[in-house]
Enzyme design. Sequence first.
Site, PDB file in Angstrom:
ATOM      1  CB  SER A   1      -0.941  -0.035   1.206  1.00  0.00           C
ATOM      2  OG  SER A   1      -1.962   0.929   1.058  1.00  0.00           O
ATOM      3  CG  ASN A   2      -0.330   4.636  -1.435  1.00  0.00           C
ATOM      4  OD1 ASN A   2      -0.993   5.461  -0.817  1.00  0.00           O
ATOM      5  ND2 ASN A   2      -0.829   3.954  -2.470  1.00  0.00           N
TER       6      ASN A   2
END
Length: 214
Positions: free
Chosen positions: A21-22
Site C-alpha cells: 500500500s502507500n
Amino acid sequence: MRFLITAGPTREPIDPVRFLSNRSSGRMGYALAEAARDAGHEVVLVTGPVQLPEPPGVIVRRVETARQMYEAVESEIVHAEVAIFAAAVADYRPASIQAHKIKKAEPSLMLALERTEDILGSARGRFGFRGILVGFAAETERLIEHAQDKLTRKGCDLIIANDVSQPGIGFDSQENAVTLCLPGGQTVVMPQQEKSTLARSLIEFITSLGHLRP
Ligand code: CTP
C-alpha cells in the site's frame, strides 16, 4: 452536477495477512467530496481504506484493491458529469496472491509484481467519459513537465500537481500546495493551505471549467 471522486490508497494483497500500500490518508479526496457536497452537488466517493469518517450526504463505495476501484469507477462514471481521481492507486500488485501466510525460510525473497489497471487512463477510452476529467500528479521531480505530459496522455481537463518531496504537504498531511496544469500549458499556483480550504477553491475552479467546454 454529479461528481465521482476517488480517494485514499489501495491495498494489494500478498498473502492472507500482508499487503502492498502507500501513505495516502485520503484527506484530499474526502475534502473534495465534502466541498462538492457543500456546493450543492451530488457526490459518489469511491474510497480505499482510510481512517476518516464517512462524509454525511455523500454516497460512499468502499473498495480495497486497484481492480475493485477500477470496477466501482467503471459502474459509477456513466452517471457522472465531473470525475476527480484523487486516489493513490497502486501501480503494481503481486502477480499472485499466496493462499497461505509466507513463512520466513530463505534469507531473501523476490516478489513478482504486475501492473494494475490504469483507472484515470481508462476514463476517456474504455469508459467513454465525456465530462470534466481531473487527475492528480504526485511527483518528486520535474513537477510541471510530468503533470503536463499526464494531462495530454490521459485526456484530462485539469491535472492538480503536488510536489510530494516537500515536507508538510501532500501525502498524509493536513495541508497541501498545488499547481493546476491546464491544456495549452497554462498553470495556476495555489499556495500551501488546509486541505479543506483548498478543496473549496478547487471545486469552484473545476465547476467553472464546465463553461469553457465546447
Ligand atoms: N491513477 C489511476 N489508476 C492508477 C494509477 C493512478 O487512476 N492505476 C490516477 C491517480 O488517481 C491520479 C493520477 O492517476 O489522479 C496520477 O497517478 P500517477 O501514478 O502519478 O500517474 P501515472 O500516469 O501512473 O504516471 P507515473 O506513475 O509514471 O508517474
